[in-house]
Design a protein around this motif. Structure first.
Motif, short mmCIF file in Angstrom:
data_model
loop_
_atom_site.label_atom_id
_atom_site.label_comp_id
_atom_site.label_asym_id
_atom_site.label_seq_id
_atom_site.Cartn_x
_atom_site.Cartn_y
_atom_site.Cartn_z
N SER A 1 0.82 -1.22 0.00
CA SER A 1 0.00 0.00 0.00
C SER A 1 0.85 1.26 0.00
CB SER A 1 -0.92 -0.01 1.24
OG SER A 1 -1.70 -1.19 1.28
N ASN A 2 2.04 1.19 -0.59
CA ASN A 2 2.91 2.36 -0.60
C ASN A 2 2.37 3.51 -1.43
OD1 ASN A 2 4.78 1.21 1.08
ND2 ASN A 2 6.43 1.12 -0.42
N GLY A 3 1.56 3.21 -2.41
CA GLY A 3 1.10 4.26 -3.31
C GLY A 3 2.17 4.63 -4.31
N ALA A 4 2.01 5.79 -4.91
CA ALA A 4 2.92 6.21 -5.97
C ALA A 4 4.11 7.00 -5.46
CB ALA A 4 2.14 7.07 -6.99
N VAL A 5 4.18 7.27 -4.15
CA VAL A 5 5.27 8.05 -3.58
C VAL A 5 6.52 7.18 -3.46
CG1 VAL A 5 6.07 9.36 -1.59
CG2 VAL A 5 3.69 9.53 -2.33
N THR B 1 3.72 -10.66 -10.25
CA THR B 1 3.60 -9.23 -10.00
C THR B 1 4.10 -8.92 -8.60
OG1 THR B 1 1.68 -8.99 -11.46
CG2 THR B 1 2.03 -7.26 -9.84
N LEU B 2 5.04 -7.97 -8.51
CA LEU B 2 5.49 -7.43 -7.23
C LEU B 2 5.32 -5.93 -7.31
CD1 LEU B 2 8.88 -9.40 -6.89
CD2 LEU B 2 6.63 -10.10 -6.06
N SER B 3 4.54 -5.34 -6.40
CA SER B 3 4.28 -3.91 -6.53
C SER B 3 3.86 -3.30 -5.20
CB SER B 3 3.18 -3.65 -7.57
OG SER B 3 1.92 -4.10 -7.11
N GLY B 4 4.21 -2.02 -5.05
CA GLY B 4 3.63 -1.19 -4.00
C GLY B 4 4.13 -1.42 -2.60
N GLN C 1 13.93 -15.61 -10.87
CA GLN C 1 14.70 -16.55 -11.68
C GLN C 1 13.80 -17.37 -12.61
OE1 GLN C 1 16.41 -18.40 -7.96
NE2 GLN C 1 18.19 -18.61 -9.30
N ASN C 2 14.27 -17.56 -13.85
CA ASN C 2 13.65 -18.52 -14.75
C ASN C 2 12.14 -18.35 -14.81
OD1 ASN C 2 13.60 -20.68 -16.56
ND2 ASN C 2 13.30 -22.19 -14.95
N SER C 3 11.68 -17.11 -14.89
CA SER C 3 10.24 -16.83 -14.87
C SER C 3 9.83 -16.04 -16.09
CB SER C 3 9.88 -16.08 -13.58
OG SER C 3 10.08 -16.90 -12.44
N ARG C 4 8.51 -15.96 -16.31
CA ARG C 4 7.96 -15.37 -17.52
C ARG C 4 6.81 -14.45 -17.16
NH1 ARG C 4 9.71 -19.93 -17.05
NH2 ARG C 4 7.89 -20.53 -15.84
N ASN C 5 6.66 -13.39 -17.97
CA ASN C 5 5.57 -12.44 -17.75
C ASN C 5 5.63 -11.88 -16.33
OD1 ASN C 5 4.69 -13.07 -20.37
ND2 ASN C 5 3.41 -14.73 -19.61
N VAL C 6 6.66 -11.08 -16.11
CA VAL C 6 6.97 -10.55 -14.78
C VAL C 6 6.78 -9.04 -14.79
CG1 VAL C 6 8.78 -10.28 -13.06
CG2 VAL C 6 8.63 -12.41 -14.38
N VAL C 7 6.09 -8.51 -13.78
CA VAL C 7 5.92 -7.07 -13.61
C VAL C 7 6.39 -6.69 -12.21
CG1 VAL C 7 4.30 -5.14 -13.52
CG2 VAL C 7 3.99 -6.96 -15.22
N LEU C 8 7.36 -5.78 -12.15
CA LEU C 8 7.82 -5.19 -10.90
C LEU C 8 7.56 -3.69 -11.01
CD1 LEU C 8 9.24 -7.97 -10.94
CD2 LEU C 8 11.21 -6.88 -9.88
N ARG C 9 6.75 -3.16 -10.11
CA ARG C 9 6.27 -1.78 -10.26
C ARG C 9 6.14 -1.11 -8.89
NH1 ARG C 9 1.51 -2.68 -13.22
NH2 ARG C 9 2.59 -2.22 -15.18
N THR C 10 6.48 0.15 -8.82
CA THR C 10 6.38 0.98 -7.60
C THR C 10 6.97 0.27 -6.38
OG1 THR C 10 4.07 0.25 -7.23
CG2 THR C 10 4.42 2.32 -8.42
N ILE D 1 10.02 -3.67 -15.51
CA ILE D 1 10.38 -3.08 -14.21
C ILE D 1 10.25 -1.57 -14.37
CG2 ILE D 1 12.14 -2.88 -12.44
CD1 ILE D 1 13.41 -5.44 -13.54
N GLU D 2 9.37 -0.96 -13.58
CA GLU D 2 9.12 0.46 -13.80
C GLU D 2 8.77 1.18 -12.50
OE1 GLU D 2 5.90 0.80 -16.58
OE2 GLU D 2 4.40 0.04 -15.19
N ASP D 3 8.99 2.50 -12.52
CA ASP D 3 8.54 3.40 -11.45
C ASP D 3 8.96 2.90 -10.08
OD1 ASP D 3 7.11 5.11 -13.28
OD2 ASP D 3 5.61 3.53 -13.44
N SER D 4 10.26 2.62 -9.93
CA SER D 4 10.77 2.08 -8.68
C SER D 4 12.01 2.82 -8.23
CB SER D 4 11.06 0.58 -8.82
OG SER D 4 9.85 -0.14 -9.02
N TYR D 5 12.31 2.71 -6.94
CA TYR D 5 13.40 3.43 -6.28
C TYR D 5 14.31 2.42 -5.62
CZ TYR D 5 15.56 6.76 -2.94
OH TYR D 5 16.42 7.53 -2.20
#
Length: 470
Positions: free
Chosen positions: A130-134, A191-194, A208-217, A242-246
């Motif tokens: 629940s981090n949000g976009a910050v 999916t890993l996000s937020g 590792q060895n994975s497909r269709n992966v989204v890492l965001r915020t 992998i997008e919008d991450s710090y």
């Protein structure tokens, strides 16, 4: 237990990922206690397993507000693990709390501690917060509590006084090493996000060895003085966003790898890492890189619209920014790489880890630690179709190093609209004073357009001797 969606929102009303639907199971119903003292491994795992049994086609396990101490937990298919605002998972520092299993790690099949959050051979699995976009965020936290592990591993180049507190008897690591924070292996639809992933005993987010992966915020943190705490490591995976991450860690912020993995036993095979897009990343203290393992090949990578270091802040250097490295035992091809629209701060000595080392922006090597590839694998590293364009650097001690091999040159290497504005690198073409060093680059396909400092030394690169040059 069904939970009202309003309970899961941050004060701003943001909730990472799609709304929670279907069967929602709270870990509190299985005995979890959020006091950061009670070990909750069994309770959290019971919630995961029960929720999956109740709704194998799709369910959510809720981590409510609280600090939950735990060791390794294992995810299931068609399941979402969601951390509410104010929720945290905190890793145990007792090695006996962690499960040990045979895993592929660093190109070898060996017994290792399971990650704090692990998923293997899954379909449709996610971890959200629940981090949000910050960015950086801190509403939802997964914390590896790595201090004892780091002191046991002695992975700090400079001695740290706090190790006298966390390791007063100067212990060394247990036989099975250190757990990673998050490890997803051989899975599809990830999916890993937020959430914030921090203080990992070892690598932080390792897919590792994975497909269709989204890492965001994601916010990924560890002390800058601690090595082996890579931020985000996609390995032998494909179709990765992998997008919008710090990321602010003590080792590679992002490291794209390809090792040899054999999920079902049998002969070890290199599995490629390909079709990766990385954008709008803030890599605060360390570099973006490919390697060191490239055994199955790394290809079709775009890294764009991101920052490395802290542009505009001369007091926040990084030791280097863009790096290729190829492992002695696990070399392979690096192809079709585009790095564009990147803003880099100061590249120089870093008092917390490398106080006397000169900072160079580019470190493009087909070796690792100066070791050329072994004949063991029968493979040679190769780099071709690599482009860097629209890259600005505030200042650097020297521009960079490009080092191919006698039998494997850099081919079709392009630098376009690249500018280092300050430091020794801004005005010198002499490699000793701040320019470029270059060896084994195919001159017929090398492109350098609008580059500061210019490639004065690269015009004298040795001729490529690769036997099968095209």
């Amino acid at each position: 237990m069904h939970v009202a969606l309003a309970e899961l929102a941050t004060p701003s009303g943001y909730m990472a990922g799609p709304p929670l639907t279907g069967v929602i199971c709270s870990i509190l119903d299985h005995g979890a206690v959020g006091d950061n003292r009670t070990l909750n491994t069994l309770a959290i795992q019971a919630a995961i397993d029960a929720c999956h049994r109740a709704a194998p086609a799709g369910s959510t396990v809720l981590i409510p507000p609280g600090a939950y101490r735990t060791a390794s937990i294992h995810l299931r298919s068609n399941l979402r693990l969601h951390l509410a605002s104010g929720a945290g998972l905190y890793g145990s520092s007792d090695p006996s709390d962690y499960r040990v299993s045979l895993q592929w790690f660093g190109g070898r099949h060996k017994a290792n501690f399971d990650a704090l959050v692990r998923g293997a051979n899954l379909t449709n699995v996610s971890v959200t917060g629940s981090n949000g976009a910050v960015l950086p965020g801190n509403a939802s936290i997964i914390d590896g509590v790595g201090w004892k592990w780091w002191c046991w591993a002695k992975c700090m180049p400079l001695s740290q006084p706090w190790c006298r507190v966390f390791n007063p008897t100067n212990q060394t690591l247990p036989p099975h090493g250190r757990p990673r924070l998050i490890n997803i292996f051989n899975s599809t639809g990830v999916t890993l996000s937020g959430f914030t992933a921090q203080n990992s005993p070892h690598w932080t987010v390792h897919v590792q060895n994975s497909r269709n992966v989204v890492l965001r915020t994601l916010t990924v943190l560890s002390p800058r003085a601690v090595g082996n705490t890579d931020g985000i490591d996609p390995e032998s995976s494909e179709d990765v966003l992998i997008e919008d991450s710090y990321v602010d860690v003590g080792d590679d912020a992002v490291s794209i790898k390809s090792y040899n993995i054999t999920p079902d036993g049998g002969v070890s095979t290199g599995i490629p890492c390909r079709r990766l897009t990385m954008r709008r990343l803030t890599l605060r203290s360390r570099n973006w890189c490919i390697g060191s393992g490239t055994f199955g090949g790394v290809s079709d990578v775009i890294f764009e619209d991101s920052t490395i270091g802290t542009p505009g802040d001369a007091a926040a250097p990084v030791p280097w920014a863009l790096k290729f490295k190829s492992h002695e035992w696990f070399p392979g091809p690096i192809e079709n790489i585009t790095v564009r629209r990147i803003a880099i701060g100061v590249v120089g000595s870093t008092p917390w880890m490398f106080p006397t080392r000169r900072g160079g922006v580019w470190q493009l090597d087909l070796t690792y630690g100066g070791k050329e590839p072994s004949t063991w694998s029968g493979l040679f590293p190769r780099a071709r179709n690599v482009t860097f364009e629209d890259v600005t650097v505030d200042a650097a001690d020297y521009a960079g190093r490009i080092s191919g091999l006698n039998d494997s040159c850099f081919e079709r290497l392009t630098f376009r609209n690249v500018s280092i504005r300050g430091g020794s690198a801004a005005s010198s073409v002499d490699a000793e004073l701040g320019g470029w060093t270059c060896a084994y680059v195919q001159q017929s396909s090398f492109v350098a357009e609008n580059v500061t400092p210019p490639f004065g030394s690269c015009s004298h690169c040795e001729a490529c001797k690769r036997r099968h040059e095209k």
